[in-house]
Motif scaffolding. Sequence first.
Motif, PDB file in Angstrom:
ATOM      1  N   GLN A 264      49.713  57.644  20.203  1.00  0.00           N
ATOM      2  CA  GLN A 264      48.804  56.732  20.907  1.00  0.00           C
ATOM      3  C   GLN A 264      48.094  55.782  19.944  1.00  0.00           C
ATOM      4  O   GLN A 264      46.909  55.915  19.687  1.00  0.00           O
ATOM      5  N   LYS A 265      48.824  54.804  19.463  1.00  0.00           N
ATOM      6  CA  LYS A 265      48.230  53.848  18.546  1.00  0.00           C
ATOM      7  C   LYS A 265      47.790  52.557  19.239  1.00  0.00           C
ATOM      8  O   LYS A 265      47.084  51.776  18.652  1.00  0.00           O
ATOM      9  N   GLY A 266      48.180  52.310  20.494  1.00  0.00           N
ATOM     10  CA  GLY A 266      47.803  51.076  21.192  1.00  0.00           C
ATOM     11  C   GLY A 266      48.290  51.074  22.621  1.00  0.00           C
ATOM     12  O   GLY A 266      48.817  52.069  23.117  1.00  0.00           O
ATOM     13  N   PHE A 267      48.103  49.926  23.282  1.00  0.00           N
ATOM     14  CA  PHE A 267      48.532  49.783  24.662  1.00  0.00           C
ATOM     15  C   PHE A 267      49.925  49.178  24.691  1.00  0.00           C
ATOM     16  O   PHE A 267      50.296  48.376  23.841  1.00  0.00           O
ATOM     17  N   THR A 268      50.659  49.527  25.716  1.00  0.00           N
ATOM     18  CA  THR A 268      51.982  48.927  25.877  1.00  0.00           C
ATOM     19  C   THR A 268      51.819  47.566  26.540  1.00  0.00           C
ATOM     20  O   THR A 268      50.781  47.243  27.116  1.00  0.00           O
ATOM     21  N   ILE A 269      52.868  46.774  26.479  1.00  0.00           N
ATOM     22  CA  ILE A 269      52.856  45.449  27.107  1.00  0.00           C
ATOM     23  C   ILE A 269      52.640  45.589  28.611  1.00  0.00           C
ATOM     24  O   ILE A 269      51.896  44.811  29.218  1.00  0.00           O
ATOM     25  N   GLY A 270      53.259  46.554  29.222  1.00  0.00           N
ATOM     26  CA  GLY A 270      53.120  46.770  30.662  1.00  0.00           C
ATOM     27  C   GLY A 270      51.681  47.056  31.055  1.00  0.00           C
ATOM     28  O   GLY A 270      51.180  46.532  32.057  1.00  0.00           O
ATOM     29  N   GLU A 271      51.005  47.896  30.274  1.00  0.00           N
ATOM     30  CA  GLU A 271      49.602  48.210  30.562  1.00  0.00           C
ATOM     31  C   GLU A 271      48.725  46.965  30.442  1.00  0.00           C
ATOM     32  O   GLU A 271      47.839  46.720  31.269  1.00  0.00           O
ATOM     33  N   LEU A 272      48.969  46.163  29.421  1.00  0.00           N
ATOM     34  CA  LEU A 272      48.199  44.931  29.244  1.00  0.00           C
ATOM     35  C   LEU A 272      48.425  43.945  30.400  1.00  0.00           C
ATOM     36  O   LEU A 272      47.482  43.315  30.884  1.00  0.00           O
ATOM     37  N   ILE A 273      49.651  43.820  30.864  1.00  0.00           N
ATOM     38  CA  ILE A 273      49.960  42.914  31.972  1.00  0.00           C
ATOM     39  C   ILE A 273      49.262  43.370  33.246  1.00  0.00           C
ATOM     40  O   ILE A 273      48.702  42.558  33.987  1.00  0.00           O
ATOM     41  N   VAL A 274      49.259  44.666  33.503  1.00  0.00           N
ATOM     42  CA  VAL A 274      48.592  45.189  34.702  1.00  0.00           C
ATOM     43  C   VAL A 274      47.092  44.907  34.637  1.00  0.00           C
ATOM     44  O   VAL A 274      46.484  44.452  35.612  1.00  0.00           O
ATOM     45  N   VAL A 275      46.470  45.151  33.499  1.00  0.00           N
ATOM     46  CA  VAL A 275      45.033  44.898  33.355  1.00  0.00           C
ATOM     47  C   VAL A 275      44.724  43.415  33.527  1.00  0.00           C
ATOM     48  O   VAL A 275      43.760  43.038  34.211  1.00  0.00           O
ATOM     49  N   LEU A 276      45.533  42.542  32.933  1.00  0.00           N
ATOM     50  CA  LEU A 276      45.315  41.106  33.077  1.00  0.00           C
ATOM     51  C   LEU A 276      45.505  40.639  34.518  1.00  0.00           C
ATOM     52  O   LEU A 276      44.762  39.779  35.003  1.00  0.00           O
ATOM     53  N   ALA A 277      46.486  41.201  35.222  1.00  0.00           N
ATOM     54  CA  ALA A 277      46.705  40.829  36.621  1.00  0.00           C
ATOM     55  C   ALA A 277      45.509  41.238  37.492  1.00  0.00           C
ATOM     56  O   ALA A 277      45.061  40.469  38.350  1.00  0.00           O
ATOM     57  N   ILE A 278      44.990  42.422  37.266  1.00  0.00           N
ATOM     58  CA  ILE A 278      43.821  42.883  38.021  1.00  0.00           C
ATOM     59  C   ILE A 278      42.614  41.996  37.722  1.00  0.00           C
ATOM     60  O   ILE A 278      41.888  41.584  38.627  1.00  0.00           O
ATOM     61  N   ALA A 279      42.399  41.669  36.466  1.00  0.00           N
ATOM     62  CA  ALA A 279      41.280  40.798  36.092  1.00  0.00           C
ATOM     63  C   ALA A 279      41.433  39.411  36.725  1.00  0.00           C
ATOM     64  O   ALA A 279      40.449  38.827  37.208  1.00  0.00           O
ATOM     65  N   ALA A 280      42.641  38.879  36.767  1.00  0.00           N
ATOM     66  CA  ALA A 280      42.877  37.566  37.373  1.00  0.00           C
ATOM     67  C   ALA A 280      42.583  37.592  38.867  1.00  0.00           C
ATOM     68  O   ALA A 280      41.995  36.648  39.408  1.00  0.00           O
ATOM     69  N   MET A 281      42.967  38.666  39.550  1.00  0.00           N
ATOM     70  CA  MET A 281      42.681  38.769  40.987  1.00  0.00           C
ATOM     71  C   MET A 281      41.177  38.835  41.236  1.00  0.00           C
ATOM     72  O   MET A 281      40.659  38.175  42.144  1.00  0.00           O
ATOM     73  N   ILE A 282      40.459  39.595  40.455  1.00  0.00           N
ATOM     74  CA  ILE A 282      39.007  39.708  40.624  1.00  0.00           C
ATOM     75  C   ILE A 282      38.341  38.350  40.391  1.00  0.00           C
ATOM     76  O   ILE A 282      37.479  37.920  41.152  1.00  0.00           O
ATOM     77  N   LEU A 283      38.752  37.653  39.345  1.00  0.00           N
ATOM     78  CA  LEU A 283      38.182  36.331  39.051  1.00  0.00           C
ATOM     79  C   LEU A 283      38.492  35.319  40.157  1.00  0.00           C
ATOM     80  O   LEU A 283      37.643  34.497  40.500  1.00  0.00           O
ATOM     81  N   SER A 284      39.693  35.386  40.721  1.00  0.00           N
ATOM     82  CA  SER A 284      40.027  34.442  41.789  1.00  0.00           C
ATOM     83  C   SER A 284      39.146  34.681  43.013  1.00  0.00           C
ATOM     84  O   SER A 284      38.702  33.731  43.653  1.00  0.00           O
ATOM     85  N   PHE A 285      38.863  35.924  43.358  1.00  0.00           N
ATOM     86  CA  PHE A 285      37.962  36.209  44.481  1.00  0.00           C
ATOM     87  C   PHE A 285      36.561  35.685  44.195  1.00  0.00           C
ATOM     88  O   PHE A 285      35.907  35.125  45.072  1.00  0.00           O
ATOM     89  N   ILE A 286      36.101  35.851  42.976  1.00  0.00           N
ATOM     90  CA  ILE A 286      34.762  35.369  42.611  1.00  0.00           C
ATOM     91  C   ILE A 286      34.695  33.844  42.721  1.00  0.00           C
ATOM     92  O   ILE A 286      33.751  33.300  43.286  1.00  0.00           O
ATOM     93  N   PHE A 287      35.708  33.142  42.201  1.00  0.00           N
ATOM     94  CA  PHE A 287      35.700  31.678  42.235  1.00  0.00           C
ATOM     95  C   PHE A 287      35.804  31.143  43.657  1.00  0.00           C
ATOM     96  O   PHE A 287      35.167  30.152  43.998  1.00  0.00           O
ATOM     97  N   ILE A 288      36.597  31.786  44.510  1.00  0.00           N
ATOM     98  CA  ILE A 288      36.722  31.347  45.902  1.00  0.00           C
ATOM     99  C   ILE A 288      35.377  31.489  46.603  1.00  0.00           C
ATOM    100  O   ILE A 288      34.926  30.570  47.297  1.00  0.00           O
TER     101      ILE A 288
END
Length: 173
Positions: A21-45
Amino acid sequence: MKDKNIFQKYLRVICHISRVQKGFTIGELIVVLAIAAMILSFIFINFREARISSRNTKRVQNISGIQNALALFHVSNSYYPGTVGTNGSAVTLLNELVLLGYIPIIENDPLGAVWGEYYYCPGDNSGGTQAYVVRTKLEQEKGNNPAILSSDIDGAPYGCDCSDTSQYYCVGQ
């Protein structure tokens, strides 16, 4: 000797965990970024809708201020101002009301000249103008007409388009 074996096993487990366990995988990072983008889009709307509602409230307040100034004018003169400007433009009327001291300042539309549609439509009564309509155009909120349009004047009084489908908010006397 037994203590030494336990210590070595413990050390191997720790080393194995730290290597795996030295870091996050690319898949984990993409999932976190997608969730953050959805939350931000709801806030901006929601923020956008709040800004539209705020601008519409400001327009209604501006119309209320114009209406109060017209009431003061009527008390002093026993009639409302006649036709002003071209196409019912309220700019000349507002300037006149400011100069006469009925309204302290001219409030600009929140979006400026693009939405700055304040119109004054005097009633056409013989013996002096005894009625009027003042209108402004509101923005759509959440894809619908603003709720305030249910309590305004509708139709075309004195030739002034006050239809809710055009999103015109009208008040008058």
